[in-house]
Design an enzyme around this catalytic site. Sequence first.
Site, PDB file in Angstrom:
ATOM      1  N   HIS A 202       0.767  -0.904   0.203  1.00  0.00           N
ATOM      2  CA  HIS A 202       0.305   0.048  -0.062  1.00  0.00           C
ATOM      3  C   HIS A 202       0.929   1.000   0.167  1.00  0.00           C
ATOM      4  O   HIS A 202       0.570   2.636  -0.371  1.00  0.00           O
ATOM      5  CB  HIS A 202      -1.119  -0.020   0.824  1.00  0.00           C
ATOM      6  CG  HIS A 202      -2.385  -1.121   0.594  1.00  0.00           C
ATOM      7  ND1 HIS A 202      -1.947  -2.257   1.639  1.00  0.00           N
ATOM      8  CD2 HIS A 202      -3.287  -0.802  -0.421  1.00  0.00           C
ATOM      9  CE1 HIS A 202      -3.102  -2.906   0.983  1.00  0.00           C
ATOM     10  NE2 HIS A 202      -3.933  -2.192   0.263  1.00  0.00           N
ATOM     11  N   ARG A 313     -10.516   3.521  -1.547  1.00  0.00           N
ATOM     12  CA  ARG A 313     -10.298   2.478  -0.369  1.00  0.00           C
ATOM     13  C   ARG A 313     -10.668   3.058   1.107  1.00  0.00           C
ATOM     14  O   ARG A 313     -10.164   3.992   1.840  1.00  0.00           O
ATOM     15  CB  ARG A 313      -9.071   2.572  -0.173  1.00  0.00           C
ATOM     16  CG  ARG A 313      -7.901   1.909  -1.661  1.00  0.00           C
ATOM     17  CD  ARG A 313      -6.173   1.629  -1.600  1.00  0.00           C
ATOM     18  NE  ARG A 313      -6.193   0.306  -2.294  1.00  0.00           N
ATOM     19  CZ  ARG A 313      -5.523   0.382  -3.835  1.00  0.00           C
ATOM     20  NH1 ARG A 313      -5.896   1.597  -4.044  1.00  0.00           N
ATOM     21  NH2 ARG A 313      -4.890  -0.501  -4.174  1.00  0.00           N
ATOM     22  N   ARG A 349     -15.292   1.275  -1.233  1.00  0.00           N
ATOM     23  CA  ARG A 349     -15.262  -0.059  -1.298  1.00  0.00           C
ATOM     24  C   ARG A 349     -15.144  -0.317   0.721  1.00  0.00           C
ATOM     25  O   ARG A 349     -14.557   0.905   0.928  1.00  0.00           O
ATOM     26  CB  ARG A 349     -13.875  -1.184  -1.343  1.00  0.00           C
ATOM     27  CG  ARG A 349     -13.310  -1.768  -0.953  1.00  0.00           C
ATOM     28  CD  ARG A 349     -12.664  -1.971  -1.678  1.00  0.00           C
ATOM     29  NE  ARG A 349     -10.956  -1.229  -0.550  1.00  0.00           N
ATOM     30  CZ  ARG A 349      -9.827  -2.187  -1.368  1.00  0.00           C
ATOM     31  NH1 ARG A 349      -9.472  -2.955  -1.590  1.00  0.00           N
ATOM     32  NH2 ARG A 349      -8.314  -1.385  -0.151  1.00  0.00           N
ATOM     33  N   GLU A 448     -10.373 -10.779  -5.169  1.00  0.00           N
ATOM     34  CA  GLU A 448      -9.328 -11.098  -5.510  1.00  0.00           C
ATOM     35  C   GLU A 448      -8.909 -12.329  -4.210  1.00  0.00           C
ATOM     36  O   GLU A 448      -7.371 -12.469  -3.775  1.00  0.00           O
ATOM     37  CB  GLU A 448      -8.947  -9.687  -4.110  1.00  0.00           C
ATOM     38  CG  GLU A 448      -9.697  -9.251  -2.578  1.00  0.00           C
ATOM     39  CD  GLU A 448      -9.227  -7.839  -2.398  1.00  0.00           C
ATOM     40  OE1 GLU A 448      -8.284  -7.460  -2.258  1.00  0.00           O
ATOM     41  OE2 GLU A 448     -10.361  -7.680  -2.007  1.00  0.00           O
ATOM     42  N   ASN A 471      -3.784  -7.323  -6.982  1.00  0.00           N
ATOM     43  CA  ASN A 471      -3.205  -6.979  -5.982  1.00  0.00           C
ATOM     44  C   ASN A 471      -2.902  -8.096  -4.575  1.00  0.00           C
ATOM     45  O   ASN A 471      -1.743  -8.697  -4.095  1.00  0.00           O
ATOM     46  CB  ASN A 471      -2.863  -5.179  -4.970  1.00  0.00           C
ATOM     47  CG  ASN A 471      -2.904  -4.401  -6.105  1.00  0.00           C
ATOM     48  OD1 ASN A 471      -2.404  -4.726  -6.981  1.00  0.00           O
ATOM     49  ND2 ASN A 471      -3.868  -3.493  -5.167  1.00  0.00           N
ATOM     50  N   ASP A 472      -4.434  -9.266  -4.594  1.00  0.00           N
ATOM     51  CA  ASP A 472      -4.543  -9.594  -3.620  1.00  0.00           C
ATOM     52  C   ASP A 472      -4.440 -11.018  -4.182  1.00  0.00           C
ATOM     53  O   ASP A 472      -3.664 -11.772  -4.022  1.00  0.00           O
ATOM     54  CB  ASP A 472      -5.055  -9.575  -2.652  1.00  0.00           C
ATOM     55  CG  ASP A 472      -5.057  -8.723  -1.239  1.00  0.00           C
ATOM     56  OD1 ASP A 472      -4.010  -8.665  -1.026  1.00  0.00           O
ATOM     57  OD2 ASP A 472      -6.082  -7.656  -0.963  1.00  0.00           O
ATOM     58  N   ARG A 482       3.069 -10.167  -0.551  1.00  0.00           N
ATOM     59  CA  ARG A 482       2.834  -9.161  -1.510  1.00  0.00           C
ATOM     60  C   ARG A 482       4.206  -8.286  -1.155  1.00  0.00           C
ATOM     61  O   ARG A 482       4.383  -7.192  -1.832  1.00  0.00           O
ATOM     62  CB  ARG A 482       1.560  -8.068  -2.096  1.00  0.00           C
ATOM     63  CG  ARG A 482       0.991  -7.753  -0.960  1.00  0.00           C
ATOM     64  CD  ARG A 482      -0.574  -7.336  -1.697  1.00  0.00           C
ATOM     65  NE  ARG A 482      -0.704  -5.888  -1.784  1.00  0.00           N
ATOM     66  CZ  ARG A 482      -2.124  -5.555  -1.650  1.00  0.00           C
ATOM     67  NH1 ARG A 482      -2.571  -6.113  -1.432  1.00  0.00           N
ATOM     68  NH2 ARG A 482      -2.496  -3.951  -1.807  1.00  0.00           N
ATOM     69  N   CYS A 519      -9.234  -3.340 -10.977  1.00  0.00           N
ATOM     70  CA  CYS A 519      -8.709  -2.112 -10.115  1.00  0.00           C
ATOM     71  C   CYS A 519      -7.572  -2.629  -9.349  1.00  0.00           C
ATOM     72  O   CYS A 519      -7.100  -1.377  -8.364  1.00  0.00           O
ATOM     73  CB  CYS A 519      -9.683  -1.892  -8.898  1.00  0.00           C
ATOM     74  SG  CYS A 519      -9.957  -2.827  -8.107  1.00  0.00           S
TER      75      CYS A 519
HETATM   76  C1  PEP Z   1      -6.121  -5.632  -4.102  1.00  0.00           C
HETATM   77  O1  PEP Z   1      -6.461  -6.674  -3.929  1.00  0.00           O
HETATM   78  O2  PEP Z   1      -5.526  -6.021  -5.705  1.00  0.00           O
HETATM   79  C2  PEP Z   1      -6.393  -4.124  -4.274  1.00  0.00           C
HETATM   80  C3  PEP Z   1      -7.767  -3.042  -5.212  1.00  0.00           C
HETATM   81  O3  PEP Z   1      -7.061  -3.830  -3.313  1.00  0.00           O
HETATM   82  P1  PEP Z   1      -5.284  -3.113  -2.099  1.00  0.00           P
HETATM   83  O4  PEP Z   1      -4.372  -2.725  -2.740  1.00  0.00           O
HETATM   84  O5  PEP Z   1      -5.783  -2.431  -1.634  1.00  0.00           O
HETATM   85  O6  PEP Z   1      -5.321  -4.994  -1.083  1.00  0.00           O
HETATM   86 MG    MG Z   2      -7.173  -6.635  -1.837  1.00  0.00          MG
END
Ligand code: PEP
Ligand code: MG
Length: 590
Positions: A202, A313, A349, A448, A471-472, A482, A519
Amino acid sequence: MRKLEGLSASPGIVVGPVFRYADEGAVSIPKYEISRDEAEAHWRRFDAALVKSRNELSLLMDGRNKEQNDILEAQLLMLSDPEFIPQVRAELERTLLNIESVLHAKVDAAASMLRSTGDAYLSERAVDIEDAFGRVMNNMLQADPAPDKASPGQPSSAKAGTRFVPPGTILVARNIKPSEALSLRDSGISGIVLEEGGATSHVAILARSWKIPAVMGVRGLLELVSDGDEVVLDGVDGLVIVEPAADAVSLYRTRATSEVRLKSAEAAVRAALLGAPAETRDGARMTLRANIALSDEVPDAKLEGAEGIGLFRSEFLFLASETLPDEETQYAEYRRAVECMKDCPVIIRTLDAGADKMIADQRDYVEKNPLLGWRAIRYCLDRKDLFRAQLRALLRASAHGDLRVMFPMIANLGELESALSVLDEAKAELARKKLPFNRRMKVGIMIEIPAAAVCADQLAKRVDFMSIGTNDLIQYAMAVDRENAKVAHLYDCFNPAVLRLIRMTIEAGIDAGVDVSMCGEMAGDPASVFLLMGMGLRNFSMSAAHIATVKELIRKASLRDAIEVAESAMGLTAPREIRKLVQERLKTYE
Ligand code: PEP
Ligand code: MG
């Protein structure tokens, strides 16, 4: 001169002084008895740490910034205080305890006394004392980190460097929490280097959206640098150069200047692209939206040409304060975003707290595997009051524009059904109070977790849209944290397993007639967007800074090409081959 490799997290090149950002609460102060003979050696250690700290503060002084210099000067005076310093010595000789615990107690007492006055100015001085002597403490602990006799001692309230970060410096830390990053947004730092962290952590995401160059995963850097040392941060190639030779400094300064020129050339391209649609040469229209953390980023997103917010977020509102924001505060924040975006959609979200984004309410619950634990929708379904309050705030804000709600980390249909029934309860409460809201507000989920991607066909039947959070998704599909630089080579969005999960989700959406978007950070990378278009994706949400580059690619590309490349890519086995295939096709557009 030493070159350390890391992961490029946010592009840009800076040459500048280091500011070491201490881990909050990570230091614990040893406490043990000493003999009268040992007292002198302890005093000498303290004295040496005082000298080092004064030097560091002097190096951080910068003729251009008066406010910063005033704070540093005040701290320098404290480190030479003719009353306080002798008192530390007297206490050392009286108690015959180690110097760290003596200093800790003295600083605590002085700071508490200042705070007890209730005077705002004196309370600020308490923070300065803690900050200045926190630096001394850290320097002592680094010089002599684990004396044999030390018992585990109390945690330090000394937080060197958390008082403020001098503008123009490159922040170097082991890791920082997203909430800390948030507080650094307007500090004027010129770069961020972390020993830990990955390109989709993040902090990296925030740095990119604030256009602050950053490199993550630079192991061992903290041992090599002191405050004020000049380093080169190369956010393009993911490098940090310690003790750079004069020619390296001038080379990187030139690169930094040409980057600035490049940026102004890019700005011209951006301006030209602003009004143009994100449409391929053969007429396929894509939608590009922005990811944000707080409503005050909406104007920037609009300036970059975002056609809405694809991911707000909301947890950053919760992270920004020690207390949970109430319904009214949330309503005002969400309403601001929707009104600022006018008729474009704003997808908010619901609270995705936990793991690295721990909110105050979660901190006492220690988990062995926080990434697999009590977070996001799981937490909200256990804290229904808090969840309902957020949903009420969102529903009320939906009366002011096209607000859509999205649930994070849905793992199965049962969770989705539970979340939807809490939403129904929130609607019923507002209806009873006769408060306006959009009864047809769209509701979606994030895909995710691999389980959700595999069952996307079942989930799609109950929602208006799905948004792929790569990302997740990559983290859970590949079983790779990650933020862990050591295993970052496995974290690859072009891995065939990840691509198959994405394709399943897109196809499930198409079959159910439900919008699918992405996203995750993958949606801000032009090469990935090309492949994803070919796989059938049409909606992308990314850091606002990437919109122009992605749009430029889309307008050069043809959908027919993208489909052909995607079909071949799905038959390949190695991420490297897939990347090469995509890049070769993109070269034909240059
Ligand atoms: C993701 O997991 O791709 C996402 C957009 O949420 P975050 O990066 O806040 O976990
Ligand atoms: Mg996520």
